[in-house]
Design an enzyme around this catalytic site. Structure first.
Site, PDB file in Angstrom:
ATOM      1  N   ARG A  92       7.354  10.506   9.768  1.00 34.49           N
ATOM      2  CA  ARG A  92       7.319   8.965   7.729  1.00 34.49           C
ATOM      3  C   ARG A  92       7.890   8.427   7.858  1.00 34.49           C
ATOM      4  NH1 ARG A  92       6.186  12.282   3.032  1.00 34.49           N
ATOM      5  NH2 ARG A  92       5.325  10.155   2.455  1.00 34.49           N
ATOM      6  N   TYR A 109       1.690  -6.083  -0.064  1.00 34.54           N
ATOM      7  CA  TYR A 109       1.663  -6.531  -1.160  1.00 34.54           C
ATOM      8  C   TYR A 109       3.064  -6.020  -1.737  1.00 34.54           C
ATOM      9  CZ  TYR A 109      -0.638  -2.586  -3.735  1.00 34.54           C
ATOM     10  OH  TYR A 109      -1.167  -1.720  -3.777  1.00 34.54           O
ATOM     11  N   PRO A 110       4.153  -6.454  -2.686  1.00 34.10           N
ATOM     12  CA  PRO A 110       5.002  -6.386  -3.241  1.00 34.10           C
ATOM     13  C   PRO A 110       5.586  -6.194  -4.165  1.00 34.10           C
ATOM     14  CG  PRO A 110       4.817  -8.927  -2.750  1.00 34.10           C
ATOM     15  CD  PRO A 110       3.617  -8.383  -2.232  1.00 34.10           C
ATOM     16  N   MET A 111       5.743  -5.384  -4.649  1.00 36.22           N
ATOM     17  CA  MET A 111       5.936  -4.539  -6.086  1.00 36.22           C
ATOM     18  C   MET A 111       7.032  -5.167  -6.918  1.00 36.22           C
ATOM     19  SD  MET A 111       3.366  -1.026  -5.921  1.00 36.22           S
ATOM     20  CE  MET A 111       4.058  -1.359  -8.238  1.00 36.22           C
ATOM     21  N   ASP A 112       7.339  -4.933  -7.770  1.00 34.97           N
ATOM     22  CA  ASP A 112       7.921  -4.139  -9.014  1.00 34.97           C
ATOM     23  C   ASP A 112       7.912  -3.458 -10.211  1.00 34.97           C
ATOM     24  OD1 ASP A 112      10.357  -6.003  -8.102  1.00 34.97           O
ATOM     25  OD2 ASP A 112       9.978  -7.256  -9.738  1.00 34.97           O
ATOM     26  N   GLN A 135      -0.619   4.930   3.327  1.00 38.14           N
ATOM     27  CA  GLN A 135       0.280   4.023   2.728  1.00 38.14           C
ATOM     28  C   GLN A 135       1.858   4.203   3.380  1.00 38.14           C
ATOM     29  OE1 GLN A 135       1.646   7.009   1.729  1.00 38.14           O
ATOM     30  NE2 GLN A 135       2.780   6.341   0.076  1.00 38.14           N
ATOM     31  N   SER A 181       0.916   2.561 -12.974  1.00 38.30           N
ATOM     32  CA  SER A 181       1.239   1.399 -12.535  1.00 38.30           C
ATOM     33  C   SER A 181       0.747   0.876 -14.252  1.00 38.30           C
ATOM     34  CB  SER A 181      -0.509   1.240 -11.190  1.00 38.30           C
ATOM     35  OG  SER A 181       0.357   1.758  -9.740  1.00 38.30           O
TER      36      SER A 181
HETATM   37  O1  76R Z   1       6.223   9.561   0.288  1.00 39.91           O
HETATM   38  C1  76R Z   1       4.910  10.384  -0.199  1.00 39.91           C
HETATM   39  O2  76R Z   1       3.795  10.531  -0.100  1.00 39.91           O
HETATM   40  C2  76R Z   1       5.510  10.857  -1.311  1.00 39.91           C
HETATM   41  C3  76R Z   1       4.665  10.733  -3.145  1.00 39.91           C
HETATM   42  C4  76R Z   1       4.392   9.117  -3.050  1.00 39.91           C
HETATM   43  C5  76R Z   1       5.783   8.131  -3.997  1.00 39.91           C
HETATM   44  C6  76R Z   1       7.541   8.796  -4.005  1.00 39.91           C
HETATM   45  C7  76R Z   1       4.199   8.311  -2.933  1.00 39.91           C
HETATM   46  C8  76R Z   1       2.066   8.803  -2.695  1.00 39.91           C
HETATM   47  N1  76R Z   1       4.076   7.093  -3.430  1.00 39.91           N
HETATM   48  C9  76R Z   1       5.170   7.188  -3.576  1.00 39.91           C
HETATM   49  C10 76R Z   1       6.416   5.896  -3.709  1.00 39.91           C
HETATM   50 MN1  76R Z   1       2.721   5.524  -3.496  1.00 39.91          MN
HETATM   51  N2  76R Z   1       1.705   4.174  -3.552  1.00 39.91           N
HETATM   52  C11 76R Z   1       2.591   2.408  -4.404  1.00 39.91           C
HETATM   53  C12 76R Z   1       0.695   1.751  -4.492  1.00 39.91           C
HETATM   54  O3  76R Z   1      -1.003   0.091  -6.905  1.00 39.91           O
HETATM   55  C13 76R Z   1      -0.824   0.642  -7.666  1.00 39.91           C
HETATM   56  O4  76R Z   1      -0.698   1.161  -8.439  1.00 39.91           O
HETATM   57  C14 76R Z   1       0.835   0.615  -6.583  1.00 39.91           C
HETATM   58  C15 76R Z   1       0.773   0.217  -5.627  1.00 39.91           C
HETATM   59  C16 76R Z   1      -0.515   2.563  -4.566  1.00 39.91           C
HETATM   60  C17 76R Z   1      -1.866   2.049  -4.027  1.00 39.91           C
HETATM   61  C18 76R Z   1       0.639   3.641  -3.507  1.00 39.91           C
HETATM   62  C19 76R Z   1      -0.263   4.697  -2.762  1.00 39.91           C
HETATM   63  N3  76R Z   1       4.308   4.231  -4.168  1.00 39.91           N
HETATM   64  C20 76R Z   1       5.733   4.557  -4.684  1.00 39.91           C
HETATM   65  C21 76R Z   1       6.463   3.138  -4.906  1.00 39.91           C
HETATM   66  C22 76R Z   1       8.152   3.379  -5.219  1.00 39.91           C
HETATM   67  C23 76R Z   1       7.473   3.797  -6.392  1.00 39.91           C
HETATM   68  C24 76R Z   1       9.253   4.873  -6.854  1.00 39.91           C
HETATM   69  O5  76R Z   1       9.779   5.635  -5.563  1.00 39.91           O
HETATM   70  O6  76R Z   1       9.919   4.150  -7.882  1.00 39.91           O
HETATM   71  C25 76R Z   1       6.508   2.475  -4.957  1.00 39.91           C
HETATM   72  C26 76R Z   1       6.242   1.446  -6.328  1.00 39.91           C
HETATM   73  C27 76R Z   1       4.119   2.742  -4.905  1.00 39.91           C
HETATM   74  C28 76R Z   1       2.950   2.261  -4.998  1.00 39.91           C
HETATM   75  N4  76R Z   1       1.605   5.937  -3.273  1.00 39.91           N
HETATM   76  C29 76R Z   1       1.320   7.501  -2.500  1.00 39.91           C
HETATM   77  C30 76R Z   1       0.147   6.126  -2.397  1.00 39.91           C
HETATM   78  C31 76R Z   1      -0.460   6.846  -2.233  1.00 39.91           C
HETATM   79  C32 76R Z   1      -1.985   6.668  -0.946  1.00 39.91           C
HETATM   80  C33 76R Z   1       0.130   8.272  -1.864  1.00 39.91           C
HETATM   81  C34 76R Z   1      -0.267   9.770  -1.066  1.00 39.91           C
HETATM   82  C35 76R Z   1       0.093   9.914   0.637  1.00 39.91           C
HETATM   83  C36 76R Z   1      -0.115  11.245   1.210  1.00 39.91           C
HETATM   84  O7  76R Z   1      -0.091  11.832   0.130  1.00 39.91           O
HETATM   85  O8  76R Z   1       0.031  10.591   2.082  1.00 39.91           O
END
Ligand code: 76R
Length: 276
Positions: free
Chosen positions: A156, A170-173, A210, A248
């Site tokens: 991964r 897209y970028p995010m904060d 993702q 979010s």
């Molecule tokens: O990596 C992992 O699977 C562990 C759980 C996980 C983390 C740590 C996870 C799962 N994400 C993580 C971190 Mn995410 N993610 C986004 C977006 O649209 C929005 O509202 C936000 C944009 C999407 C669509 C998305 C999808 N994720 C993050 C972080 C870092 C934040 C931090 O560390 O503080 C961001 C900015 C972010 C944003 N996330 C998942 C997904 C999906 C589909 C999963 C499940 C993946 C899986 O289990 O295969």
């Protein structure tokens, strides 16, 4: 948890570069047809080399036809270092096709796995052993835990670019405003919210791939989000559902969205003649 460091442990993998180009159709049409043919073959050959290191090697660069006014072509590159990405940029600039490309936007980041859950376990285990936070022994304990996680997560951390037909980037904060500030929320609260975020995400795991990359100190936003899927409506459904989720709804700030359709490199010639 009182004296736990607030920063979640993260693992870093591939360095990533996104490039967004506008194509100069007018100049292209003005070029002599025989010249265009050789420019395309040269570009396809160069892109094939960038795409994978060998015929069985994983995809490490991918081309997308971009929708909308923001650009015409997107190139996404995954490499082992920023230096390697820089080489990619320079090698692309050597092609004659590059004269018709205008780099309108780009994004530099590194694949990041946030380890909220295991961070807590690691810190608790270190505290249970009586190790003082940030002491050399504590640091060794954390480093050992990261090493184990890194080995387990290698696929991964250094992923191939998924084969899916569509890309949404897209970028995010996370908000650091006067009303709410993610960075001053206690660790355990953030961990709970990220857990809930992951639960929503996991329900889409078979439809969307993702890849989260971190870009603090590298580019203008904190994270880059790459979503790959064969049905673009799934992007809308997933992101819409996440908007209602606390992390979010309360803490997310989004930049521009970019959407593209995968363009196999060998189809570049068709794309250039509008026959795709
Ligand atoms: O990596 C992992 O699977 C562990 C759980 C996980 C983390 C740590 C996870 C799962 N994400 C993580 C971190 Mn995410 N993610 C986004 C977006 O649209 C929005 O509202 C936000 C944009 C999407 C669509 C998305 C999808 N994720 C993050 C972080 C870092 C934040 C931090 O560390 O503080 C961001 C900015 C972010 C944003 N996330 C998942 C997904 C999906 C589909 C999963 C499940 C993946 C899986 O289990 O295969």
């Amino acid at each position: 948890m009182a004296d736990f460091p607030p920063v979640p442990l993260t693992l870093e993998g591939s360095s990533m570069l996104h490039q967004f180009f506008r194509f100069d159709w007018k100049a292209w049409r003005a070029a002599p047809p025989e010249e265009r043919g050789s420019i395309v073959s040269e570009a396809v050959a160069a892109l094939k080399i960038l795409e994978r290191a060998g015929s069985d090697a994983p995809t490490r660069s991918a081309l997308f036809s971009e929708l909308g006014h923001k650009g015409d072509l997107i190139l996404v590159h995954f490499r082992d270092s920023l230096e390697a990405l820089n080489k990619v940029e320079l090698s692309l600039a050597q092609t004659r096709l590059y004269d018709y490309l205008d780099l309108r936007h780009s994004y530099v980041s590194v694949v990041e796995l946030g380890l909220y859950e295991s961070t807590r376990k690691t810190y608790e285990a270190a505290a249970a052993k009586g190790l003082e936070t940030h002491s050399p022994e504590w640091q060794a304990e954390v480093a050992e835990s990261l090493k184990r996680a890194s080995a387990a997560m290698a696929p991964r951390l250094f992923p191939a670019i998924p084969d899916a037909k569509y890309l949404s980037f897209y970028p995010m904060d996370r908000k650091r405003g006067e009303q709410v500030n993610w960075y001053s929320v206690p660790f355990v609260e953030r961990q709970r919210m990220m857990h809930e975020h992951g639960l929503i995400g996991r329900r889409y795991a078979d439809q969307v791939r993702q890849i989260i990359s971190g870009s603090i100190g590298m580019d203008d936003w904190e994270w880059g989000v790459d979503l790959f899927a064969d049905d673009p409506v799934v992007f809308k459904k997933l992101i819409y559902e996440m908007r209602f989720d606390e992390v979010s709804a309360v803490y997310a700030l989004f930049g521009q969205f970019f959407i593209g359709v995968r363009l196999p490199v060998e189809k570049l010639s068709e794309w250039l003649s509008g026959k795709l």
